[in-house]
Design an enzyme around this catalytic site. Structure first.
Site, short mmCIF file in Angstrom:
data_model
loop_
_atom_site.label_atom_id
_atom_site.label_comp_id
_atom_site.label_asym_id
_atom_site.label_seq_id
_atom_site.Cartn_x
_atom_site.Cartn_y
_atom_site.Cartn_z
N PHE A 5 31.98 -54.93 90.82
CA PHE A 5 32.01 -53.60 90.21
C PHE A 5 32.37 -52.56 91.27
CE2 PHE A 5 28.71 -55.99 88.00
CZ PHE A 5 28.99 -55.76 86.67
N ASP A 6 33.16 -51.58 90.88
CA ASP A 6 33.28 -50.36 91.66
C ASP A 6 32.00 -49.57 91.38
OD1 ASP A 6 34.37 -48.14 93.09
OD2 ASP A 6 35.07 -47.28 91.22
#
Length: 147
Positions: A5-6
């Site tokens: 995930f960012d």
């Protein structure tokens, strides 16, 4: 299963990203001022919560060394200073964790994703999605919320 995930606008709200649009110095000052304040949730916080619950179910209480088949990663352009601390602080206050976090300090995400080789990566920046695709990672563009 490896899921990456960012941070901003994905796990966390896009508040800091909006500040960054005013410039790096504005972002750094904002993060230093708010370092102990958790960020609001982003669109994929609940997905991370589901993965964490699943990981707990898959752990073997009789074998603490057995690896869970699910690994989660935070791959963010934030640096390891106040911005990174704020990300960790937010996850801690939510009662969540990731297996690994990479603070790139503005560097390109492609080389890191090539090493991690996640099965899927979520980011709000189309350039990061394209970089992931170039190294063979399935990547999904997360639309930025208008909070």
């Amino acid at each position: 299963l490896r899921v990456a995930f960012d941070g901003d606008a994905v796990l966390f709200s896009n508040e800091s990203e909006r500040v960054f649009k005013r410039g790096l110095q504005a972002f750094l000052e904002h993060e230093e001022e708010k370092v102990k304040d958790p960020m609001n949730q982003g669109l994929f916080k609940t997905f991370l919560e589901v993965l964490e619950r699943l990981k707990k179910k898959l752990k073997d209480p009789n074998d603490p060394y057995k690896k869970c088949p699910i690994r989660t990663y935070l791959v963010t352009s934030r640096d390891g200073g106040c911005g990174g601390y704020r990300a960790f602080n937010t996850l801690r206050m939510w009662g969540l964790r990731v297996d690994e976090a990479v603070f790139l300090g503005g560097s390109k995400k492609g080389p890191t994703l090539e090493k991690i080789r996640p099965h899927i990566f979520f980011d709000d920046q189309q350039s990061h999605v394209e970089a992931a695709l170039k190294v063979g990672t399935v990547a999904c563009h997360v639309p930025i919320s208008s909070e």
